[in-house]
Each structure stands twice: as C-alpha cells, then as structure tokens.
Design a protein around this motif. Structure first.
Motif, PDB file in Angstrom:
ATOM      1  N   LEU A 165      -4.697  42.473  16.511  1.00 17.89           N
ATOM      2  CA  LEU A 165      -4.293  42.926  15.185  1.00 17.89           C
ATOM      3  C   LEU A 165      -3.244  44.032  15.286  1.00 17.89           C
ATOM      4  O   LEU A 165      -2.242  44.018  14.558  1.00 17.89           O
ATOM      5  CB  LEU A 165      -5.522  43.436  14.412  1.00 17.89           C
ATOM      6  CG  LEU A 165      -5.270  43.958  12.999  1.00 17.89           C
ATOM      7  CD1 LEU A 165      -4.782  42.829  12.094  1.00 17.89           C
ATOM      8  CD2 LEU A 165      -6.515  44.598  12.436  1.00 17.89           C
ATOM      9  N   LEU A 166      -3.423  44.951  16.181  1.00 17.63           N
ATOM     10  CA  LEU A 166      -2.467  46.052  16.345  1.00 17.63           C
ATOM     11  C   LEU A 166      -1.127  45.557  16.864  1.00 17.63           C
ATOM     12  O   LEU A 166      -0.064  46.024  16.423  1.00 17.63           O
ATOM     13  CB  LEU A 166      -3.048  47.121  17.283  1.00 17.63           C
ATOM     14  CG  LEU A 166      -4.241  47.901  16.738  1.00 17.63           C
ATOM     15  CD1 LEU A 166      -4.774  48.859  17.806  1.00 17.63           C
ATOM     16  CD2 LEU A 166      -3.859  48.662  15.489  1.00 17.63           C
ATOM     17  N   GLN A 170       2.539  45.876  14.975  1.00 17.48           N
ATOM     18  CA  GLN A 170       3.716  46.487  15.609  1.00 17.48           C
ATOM     19  C   GLN A 170       4.903  45.546  15.586  1.00 17.48           C
ATOM     20  O   GLN A 170       6.039  45.950  15.366  1.00 17.48           O
ATOM     21  CB  GLN A 170       3.390  46.884  17.054  1.00 17.48           C
ATOM     22  CG  GLN A 170       2.509  48.098  17.156  1.00 17.48           C
ATOM     23  CD  GLN A 170       2.152  48.428  18.590  1.00 17.48           C
ATOM     24  OE1 GLN A 170       2.429  47.672  19.498  1.00 17.48           O
ATOM     25  NE2 GLN A 170       1.494  49.577  18.763  1.00 17.48           N
ATOM     26  N   ARG A 171       4.678  44.232  15.776  1.00 14.87           N
ATOM     27  CA  ARG A 171       5.764  43.250  15.706  1.00 14.87           C
ATOM     28  C   ARG A 171       6.314  43.176  14.287  1.00 14.87           C
ATOM     29  O   ARG A 171       7.509  43.009  14.088  1.00 14.87           O
ATOM     30  CB  ARG A 171       5.264  41.877  16.134  1.00 14.87           C
ATOM     31  CG  ARG A 171       5.045  41.749  17.597  1.00 14.87           C
ATOM     32  CD  ARG A 171       4.639  40.343  17.946  1.00 14.87           C
ATOM     33  NE  ARG A 171       4.136  40.286  19.298  1.00 14.87           N
ATOM     34  CZ  ARG A 171       3.400  39.335  19.789  1.00 14.87           C
ATOM     35  NH1 ARG A 171       3.035  38.314  19.002  1.00 14.87           N
ATOM     36  NH2 ARG A 171       3.002  39.349  21.035  1.00 14.87           N
ATOM     37  N   GLY A 172       5.453  43.276  13.306  1.00 16.22           N
ATOM     38  CA  GLY A 172       5.890  43.212  11.908  1.00 16.22           C
ATOM     39  C   GLY A 172       6.734  44.416  11.534  1.00 16.22           C
ATOM     40  O   GLY A 172       7.700  44.294  10.771  1.00 16.22           O
ATOM     41  N   ARG A 173       6.443  45.586  12.087  1.00 15.55           N
ATOM     42  CA  ARG A 173       7.240  46.787  11.796  1.00 15.55           C
ATOM     43  C   ARG A 173       8.576  46.742  12.547  1.00 15.55           C
ATOM     44  O   ARG A 173       9.574  47.246  12.054  1.00 15.55           O
ATOM     45  CB  ARG A 173       6.479  48.032  12.226  1.00 15.55           C
ATOM     46  CG  ARG A 173       5.322  48.347  11.332  1.00 15.55           C
ATOM     47  CD  ARG A 173       4.681  49.624  11.755  1.00 15.55           C
ATOM     48  NE  ARG A 173       3.507  49.886  10.952  1.00 15.55           N
ATOM     49  CZ  ARG A 173       2.612  50.790  11.215  1.00 15.55           C
ATOM     50  NH1 ARG A 173       2.734  51.530  12.293  1.00 15.55           N
ATOM     51  NH2 ARG A 173       1.585  50.963  10.430  1.00 15.55           N
ATOM     52  N   ALA A 174       8.590  46.150  13.728  1.00 14.23           N
ATOM     53  CA  ALA A 174       9.821  46.098  14.531  1.00 14.23           C
ATOM     54  C   ALA A 174      10.809  45.130  13.925  1.00 14.23           C
ATOM     55  O   ALA A 174      12.023  45.276  14.104  1.00 14.23           O
ATOM     56  CB  ALA A 174       9.500  45.700  15.966  1.00 14.23           C
TER      57      ALA A 174
END
Length: 175
Positions: A165-166, A170-174
């Motif tokens: 999940l984390l 992080q991929r979604g924010r990048a």
C-alpha cells in the motif's frame, strides 16, 4: 510520513497484547503439587520434632529438640510400621538411618518412633505418604498447539500488505 507511522502503529500494536508462553491465566490443568516434593513424614511433641524421608532403601530420620531446634545426637531411635520394627543408627547432625526398602512403594505407612535421649523419652506417631510418581506434562505454548504460527503468518501478511500500500501511494505521488 505521519500517516504511514500511524497506520503501522495501528496495525501492529495489537500484536503486543498477546500473552507469551509459560504464564498461568487460570485456565487449563494444574500440575500436581506433590510431584516435586520428596515423600516425608513430620511430627512434633513437647520434647522433639521429627522428619522422616525414605530414599535409596533407607529411612532417614531427622530429630531436633522442639524448644531450641537443636539436633538430638546420641539418642536411641526405634521405628515401627505394622509388624516391621528396627533401631535406627546415628548419623551426622542429629540424623538417624534405618534400612527400610518397603517405603519405596507408593502408599501410606503409619510410623511410630520411640525416642530415648538421655533422661528424655517420647513416643512419636506420624504417617509417611509416598505418592505415585507423576508423569511430566508435555510443554505447550501459551497460544495453543500450532496456533502461534498462524499469528506470525498473519503479521507477515499484514506487513506485506502495508508495504504494498505504501509503495503504491509513493508511485501515485511521483507520477
């Protein structure tokens, strides 16, 4: 980062609340109290106190003065149990030994001691109780048979899920 720490804390703090093995929580079988206690007979009178313990085919008799707890040395100690009768031989520090292989078997043995120590004489009655040897219980974990591994597996699965999940966040924010 604060949400990740909070999520991690919420997921794994409950695991700390589980008891570990070796604690008595009131449920389950209780071991026999006498399992680790050697058989013995105890008695006291106004003059003497006596403890008798069987072992290695002998009966060891510890004899003390009741008032001072001082070992009685040089006394004549006769022992009777049913039709069996013997005179104990003096050993060290107020103890006396008599050959008595019959006390190795489980049972209740009424004992009568006749003690003559100087001007003092006494008749002491007691019962020697020799219990059957208790069989040791198999050691089990506090979680029950094998269920600890379910908790370990569940904790690892939860850790993998949180990590996945984390990483997705992080991929979604990048992107």
């Amino acid at each position: 980062m604060t949400r990740q720490t909070l999520l991690f804390t919420l997921l794994f703090t409950p695991l700390l609340a589980f008891a570990h093995a070796g604690e008595d929580h009131g449920d389950g079988s209780k071991p026999a109290v006498a399992a680790n206690v050697a058989p013995r007979a105890e008695a006291q009178t106004e003059l003497f106190e006596l403890v008798a313990t069987p072992g290695n085919g002998r009966l060891t008799v510890y004899l003390d003065r009741f008032a001072s707890n001082e070992p009685v040395t040089g006394a004549r100690v006769e022992v009777e149990s049913g039709s069996w009768k013997a005179v104990a031989q003096a050993a060290d520090n107020g103890s006396y030994l008599v050959n008595a292989p019959q006390f190795a078997k489980p049972g209740q043995y009424p004992l009568v001691f006749t003690v003559q120590a100087g001007d003092d004489a006494d008749l002491i009655e007691t019962t020697l109780i020799v219990a059957e040897a208790a069989e040791p219980e198999a050691a089990t974990s506090g979680y029950g048979s094998g269920s600890m591994w379910w908790w370990v597996g569940g904790a690892l699965a939860a850790l993998a899920a949180v990590s996945l999940l984390l990483k997705r966040r992080q991929r979604g924010r990048a992107a």
